[in-house]
Motif scaffolding. Structure first.
Motif, PDB file in Angstrom:
ATOM      1  N   GLU A   1       0.775  -1.296  -0.006  1.00 48.97           N
ATOM      2  CA  GLU A   1      -0.073   0.049  -0.017  1.00 48.97           C
ATOM      3  C   GLU A   1       0.607   1.325   0.026  1.00 48.97           C
ATOM      4  O   GLU A   1       0.518   2.209  -0.766  1.00 48.97           O
ATOM      5  N   GLN A   2       2.085   1.164   0.771  1.00 48.31           N
ATOM      6  CA  GLN A   2       2.853   2.331   0.955  1.00 48.31           C
ATOM      7  C   GLN A   2       3.482   2.574  -0.622  1.00 48.31           C
ATOM      8  O   GLN A   2       3.838   3.607  -1.037  1.00 48.31           O
ATOM      9  N   PHE A   3       4.090   1.397  -1.352  1.00 50.08           N
ATOM     10  CA  PHE A   3       4.383   1.680  -2.612  1.00 50.08           C
ATOM     11  C   PHE A   3       3.441   2.149  -3.743  1.00 50.08           C
ATOM     12  O   PHE A   3       3.766   2.783  -4.537  1.00 50.08           O
ATOM     13  N   ARG A   4       2.002   2.049  -3.255  1.00 54.77           N
ATOM     14  CA  ARG A   4       0.915   2.604  -4.088  1.00 54.77           C
ATOM     15  C   ARG A   4       0.829   3.912  -3.849  1.00 54.77           C
ATOM     16  O   ARG A   4       0.959   4.814  -4.952  1.00 54.77           O
ATOM     17  N   PHE A   5       1.253   4.529  -2.670  1.00 64.25           N
ATOM     18  CA  PHE A   5       1.257   5.907  -2.383  1.00 64.25           C
ATOM     19  C   PHE A   5       2.248   6.514  -3.277  1.00 64.25           C
ATOM     20  O   PHE A   5       2.065   7.781  -3.919  1.00 64.25           O
ATOM     21  N   PHE A   6       3.565   5.843  -3.474  1.00 66.35           N
ATOM     22  CA  PHE A   6       4.754   6.167  -4.094  1.00 66.35           C
ATOM     23  C   PHE A   6       4.065   6.408  -5.958  1.00 66.35           C
ATOM     24  O   PHE A   6       4.195   7.373  -6.401  1.00 66.35           O
ATOM     25  N   THR A   7       3.509   5.374  -6.311  1.00 65.40           N
ATOM     26  CA  THR A   7       3.110   5.206  -7.550  1.00 65.40           C
ATOM     27  C   THR A   7       1.929   6.332  -7.716  1.00 65.40           C
ATOM     28  O   THR A   7       2.121   7.238  -9.005  1.00 65.40           O
ATOM     29  N   GLU A   8       1.108   6.530  -7.015  1.00 65.22           N
ATOM     30  CA  GLU A   8       0.118   7.703  -7.146  1.00 65.22           C
ATOM     31  C   GLU A   8       1.013   9.214  -6.959  1.00 65.22           C
ATOM     32  O   GLU A   8       0.356  10.017  -7.673  1.00 65.22           O
ATOM     33  N   ALA A   9       1.942   9.228  -6.445  1.00 65.25           N
ATOM     34  CA  ALA A   9       2.924  10.492  -6.313  1.00 65.25           C
ATOM     35  C   ALA A   9       3.443  10.746  -7.426  1.00 65.25           C
ATOM     36  O   ALA A   9       4.195  11.843  -7.774  1.00 65.25           O
ATOM     37  N   LEU A  10       3.813   9.688  -8.429  1.00 64.56           N
ATOM     38  CA  LEU A  10       4.376   9.818  -9.508  1.00 64.56           C
ATOM     39  C   LEU A  10       3.877   9.596 -10.889  1.00 64.56           C
ATOM     40  O   LEU A  10       4.313   9.032 -12.019  1.00 64.56           O
ATOM     41  N   THR A  11       2.339   9.740 -10.828  1.00 65.18           N
ATOM     42  CA  THR A  11       1.658   9.782 -12.022  1.00 65.18           C
ATOM     43  C   THR A  11       1.862  10.630 -13.221  1.00 65.18           C
ATOM     44  O   THR A  11       2.980  11.570 -12.610  1.00 65.18           O
ATOM     45  N   VAL A  12       1.897  10.489 -14.380  1.00 61.47           N
ATOM     46  CA  VAL A  12       2.381  11.292 -15.460  1.00 61.47           C
ATOM     47  C   VAL A  12       1.931  12.827 -15.228  1.00 61.47           C
ATOM     48  O   VAL A  12       2.475  13.775 -15.286  1.00 61.47           O
ATOM     49  N   LYS A  13       0.454  12.980 -14.425  1.00 60.39           N
ATOM     50  CA  LYS A  13       0.069  14.555 -14.362  1.00 60.39           C
ATOM     51  C   LYS A  13       1.012  14.956 -13.273  1.00 60.39           C
ATOM     52  O   LYS A  13       1.368  16.166 -13.533  1.00 60.39           O
ATOM     53  N   ARG A  14       1.422  14.282 -12.174  1.00 54.48           N
ATOM     54  CA  ARG A  14       2.298  14.793 -11.185  1.00 54.48           C
ATOM     55  C   ARG A  14       3.832  15.066 -11.770  1.00 54.48           C
ATOM     56  O   ARG A  14       4.409  16.056 -11.648  1.00 54.48           O
ATOM     57  N   LEU A  15       4.177  14.111 -12.641  1.00 50.46           N
ATOM     58  CA  LEU A  15       5.454  14.124 -13.187  1.00 50.46           C
ATOM     59  C   LEU A  15       5.580  15.430 -14.063  1.00 50.46           C
ATOM     60  O   LEU A  15       6.629  16.224 -14.063  1.00 50.46           O
ATOM     61  N   LYS A  16       4.418  15.715 -14.657  1.00 51.32           N
ATOM     62  CA  LYS A  16       4.544  16.912 -15.431  1.00 51.32           C
ATOM     63  C   LYS A  16       4.763  18.164 -14.671  1.00 51.32           C
ATOM     64  O   LYS A  16       5.563  19.172 -15.028  1.00 51.32           O
ATOM     65  N   SER A  17       4.125  18.153 -13.520  1.00 54.74           N
ATOM     66  CA  SER A  17       4.271  19.435 -12.449  1.00 54.74           C
ATOM     67  C   SER A  17       5.892  19.530 -12.209  1.00 54.74           C
ATOM     68  O   SER A  17       6.407  20.500 -11.875  1.00 54.74           O
TER      69      SER A  17
ATOM     70  N   LYS B   1      -4.568   7.393   1.742  1.00 50.15           N
ATOM     71  CA  LYS B   1      -5.215   6.527   2.487  1.00 50.15           C
ATOM     72  C   LYS B   1      -4.802   5.016   2.148  1.00 50.15           C
ATOM     73  O   LYS B   1      -4.979   4.500   1.316  1.00 50.15           O
ATOM     74  N   TYR B   2      -4.953   4.446   3.534  1.00 53.16           N
ATOM     75  CA  TYR B   2      -4.744   2.667   3.351  1.00 53.16           C
ATOM     76  C   TYR B   2      -6.078   2.335   3.049  1.00 53.16           C
ATOM     77  O   TYR B   2      -6.986   2.423   3.933  1.00 53.16           O
ATOM     78  N   ARG B   3      -6.059   1.322   2.266  1.00 53.95           N
ATOM     79  CA  ARG B   3      -7.341   0.670   1.824  1.00 53.95           C
ATOM     80  C   ARG B   3      -7.862  -0.410   3.118  1.00 53.95           C
ATOM     81  O   ARG B   3      -9.019  -0.480   3.326  1.00 53.95           O
ATOM     82  N   SER B   4      -6.814  -1.267   3.334  1.00 52.20           N
ATOM     83  CA  SER B   4      -7.029  -2.184   4.307  1.00 52.20           C
ATOM     84  C   SER B   4      -7.231  -1.632   5.836  1.00 52.20           C
ATOM     85  O   SER B   4      -7.791  -2.322   6.533  1.00 52.20           O
ATOM     86  N   LEU B   5      -6.501  -0.361   6.184  1.00 47.23           N
ATOM     87  CA  LEU B   5      -6.612  -0.075   7.532  1.00 47.23           C
ATOM     88  C   LEU B   5      -7.888   1.061   7.602  1.00 47.23           C
ATOM     89  O   LEU B   5      -8.298   1.279   8.681  1.00 47.23           O
ATOM     90  N   GLY B   6      -8.113   1.607   6.413  1.00 44.58           N
ATOM     91  CA  GLY B   6      -9.108   2.351   6.548  1.00 44.58           C
ATOM     92  C   GLY B   6      -8.871   3.808   7.231  1.00 44.58           C
ATOM     93  O   GLY B   6      -9.822   4.493   7.828  1.00 44.58           O
ATOM     94  N   ARG B   7      -7.601   4.330   6.922  1.00 37.12           N
ATOM     95  CA  ARG B   7      -6.971   5.571   7.606  1.00 37.12           C
ATOM     96  C   ARG B   7      -6.296   6.079   6.723  1.00 37.12           C
ATOM     97  O   ARG B   7      -5.495   5.516   5.763  1.00 37.12           O
ATOM     98  N   SER B   8      -5.814   7.424   7.131  1.00 37.43           N
ATOM     99  CA  SER B   8      -4.958   8.017   6.409  1.00 37.43           C
ATOM    100  C   SER B   8      -3.420   8.024   6.702  1.00 37.43           C
ATOM    101  O   SER B   8      -3.304   7.568   8.096  1.00 37.43           O
ATOM    102  N   THR B   9      -2.458   8.263   6.293  1.00 36.56           N
ATOM    103  CA  THR B   9      -1.197   8.276   6.665  1.00 36.56           C
ATOM    104  C   THR B   9      -1.122   9.173   8.020  1.00 36.56           C
ATOM    105  O   THR B   9      -1.571  10.206   7.995  1.00 36.56           O
ATOM    106  N   THR B  10       0.077   8.762   8.742  1.00 36.24           N
ATOM    107  CA  THR B  10       0.240   9.591   9.920  1.00 36.24           C
ATOM    108  C   THR B  10       1.558  10.376   9.645  1.00 36.24           C
ATOM    109  O   THR B  10       2.246  10.337   8.622  1.00 36.24           O
ATOM    110  N   GLU B  11       1.746  11.542  10.448  1.00 30.65           N
ATOM    111  CA  GLU B  11       2.787  12.382  10.349  1.00 30.65           C
ATOM    112  C   GLU B  11       4.342  11.728  10.350  1.00 30.65           C
ATOM    113  O   GLU B  11       4.884  11.988   9.456  1.00 30.65           O
TER     114      GLU B  11
END
Length: 490
Positions: A131-147, A265-275
């Motif tokens: 799930e944390q690796f999914r966070f990395f993937t979502e932070a590196l989408t083409v849309k985000r990479l362009k910015s 957000k963690y799908r399996s835990l049902g919560r957002s990331t902590t600080e």
């Protein structure tokens, strides 16, 4: 006497039967001069210390010696561990494609936990890590990479605008500074880039210096470097906790990786990331990208300046791109630079920053070499492969120790014709590098701007490899004489 002889007959029969069984087994194993399924050959080592001394003189030297002697599959005993090496695409497929239940990373990368922090990456179960690796993937989408690329361009243009009309610089040091600037802007956020850059940069430097070769075996050893590492980790956590809380209070969103982690957000835990998790993920992201980009930028330049036949095609491509797009540099424009891309890829083939990739084997598996020998790798072995060694195999790459970007050109494509996992600078399979595109875009941005504005000459000797670093980079200074040039399209 007859009774004594009769009493010995059963013993003789037993010993004879055992000897016969051994001979039959040997015949079955070595019949036809070839091995059936068997354990890998073991490198000759000193008892107890094992192959530790082999690693001390250098992993690549050890690999070259044992590969020449034992072939593409062999085991080295290191203290109480068996490390089995798989060299080449024919035997490394399972290494890259195996399920986590069969072969995992967590056990062999525990030394990263003090640096990244608790509750992230190698300190969590596989399901959470995915799930944390999914966070990395979502932070590196083409849309985000362009910015992110837009930020990279701004930072690089500002950085090189401060160079004079001519002069001499240590290119390695310059790129290290620039990479941390662009990483701060893209990953850590504007608050760090504008207000806390020096503090955060200094703390990351302490973290980096706290990851030593001895840290792999003893990550919590109470030595000064580890104590400084731990203090720096706590101070960084305080800085990022303050930034995260301020963002949540203000409700203002930022186009950076930190914001992506805050919103995850963690799908399996049902919560957002902590600080604390956001801080750890950011540190992991910076460690993964900072060294790769600065090292690749430096090697790319050193080779282009030394192998002068490859510089004109790179310059011609820049001129052609500028004729189509003017001075504009963005994600799409950078994606058109195939010649520059091949030069970077070749520099990475010759000098991948990570020289060893490791897994822990949970189940037995078999591999078959090019020569047709089949070996069974036992569970509980640490399994390793080496990008630095495998990327130079002569049966895959022609003149493998020579810089030649054209080996990746259409029609030749040496890296794909030999099959999957022939080029492993970014790993591959289930655990391929998530930041590969980000890294290529970062290095392309830097070199596009340099090539468009400066003529360069390498005035120091061609750099050597720094084998003493955890992430293998460039040893010493890379001194370059520069001179501003008229725009290529003029």
């Amino acid at each position: 006497m007859p009774r004594l002889i009769a009493g010995r007959k059963p013993l003789v029969l037993v010993l004879g039967s055992l000897l016969f069984a051994v001979l039959v087994s040997l015949l079955l194993v070595f019949r036809g001069g070839r091995r059936s399924k068997s354990s890998p050959p073991v490198a000759a080592t000193i008892p107890i210390i094992g192959g530790l001394l082999k690693f001390v003189k250098g992993p690549i030297i050890m690999l070259a010696e044992e590969y020449a002697r034992l072939g593409s599959v062999f085991t080295v005993k290191v203290l109480t561990r068996n490390v089995t090496f798989l060299v080449g695409p024919e035997v490394s497929s399972h290494f890259f494609k195996a399920q986590e239940a069969d072969m995992s990373q967590k056990e062999v990368y525990q030394f990263n936990v003090p640096t990244f922090g608790p509750g992230v990456v190698f300190d969590v179960d596989y399901s959470i890590r995915m799930e944390q690796f999914r966070f990395f993937t979502e932070a590196l989408t083409v849309k985000r990479l362009k910015s992110y690329v837009d930020f990279m361009v701004e930072e690089a243009e500002l950085f090189f605008s401060k160079w004079g009309e001519s002069g001499e610089v240590d290119l390695k040091l310059e790129f290290e500074h620039l990479i941390i600037l662009t990483a701060s802007r893209c990953l850590l956020g504007q608050e760090v880039r504008n207000n806390l850059f020096e503090d955060v940069s200094s703390l990351f430097h302490e973290l980096d210096n706290g990851m030593l070769p001895i840290s792999v075996l003893f990550p919590y050893l109470p030595i000064p470097a580890h104590r400084r590492r731990d203090r720096a980790r706590k101070d960084l956590a305080k800085i990022f906790t303050t930034i995260i809380r301020n963002r949540k209070v203000s409700g203002k969103l930022q186009p950076d990786m930190l914001q992506a982690f805050i919103d995850s957000k963690y799908r399996s835990l049902g919560r957002s990331t902590t600080e604390e998790e956001c801080t750890g993920l950011l540190i992991a992201a910076l460690f993964a990208g900072q060294h790769t980009s600065s090292i690749t930028s430096t090697w790319t330049g050193a080779y282009l300046m030394s192998c002068k036949q490859y510089m004109p095609p790179v310059l011609a491509e820049q001129k052609a791109v500028m004729q189509r797009h003017g001075n504009k540099l963005n994600f799409d424009v950078l994606s058109e630079m195939d010649v520059l891309h091949r030069s970077m890829k070749e520099a990475l083939r010759l000098h991948p920053p990570l020289i060893l990739l490791l897994r822990y084997c949970h189940t037995d598996f078999s591999v078959t070499t090019r020569e047709g020998k089949t070996y069974t790798i036992p569970k509980d072995h640490i399994v390793a492969t080496s990008p630095a060694f495998a990327n130079r195999l002569p049966y895959i790459y022609k003149d493998p120790n020579t810089f030649n970007p054209d080996r990746f050109a259409p029609g030749r494509e040496e890296d794909t014709k030999a099959g999957p996992f022939s080029y492993i600078s970014f790993g591959g399979g289930r655990h391929g590098c998530l930041g590969e595109t980000f890294a290529y875009m970062q290095v392309k941005t830097i070199w596009s701007i340099v090539l468009r504005h400066f003529e360069l000459e390498l005035i120091s000797p061609f750099p050597e490899v720094d084998w003493n670093a955890m992430v293998v980079g460039v040893k010493g200074k890379v001194m370059v004489r520069y001179k501003r040039r008229p725009l290529l399209v003029d």
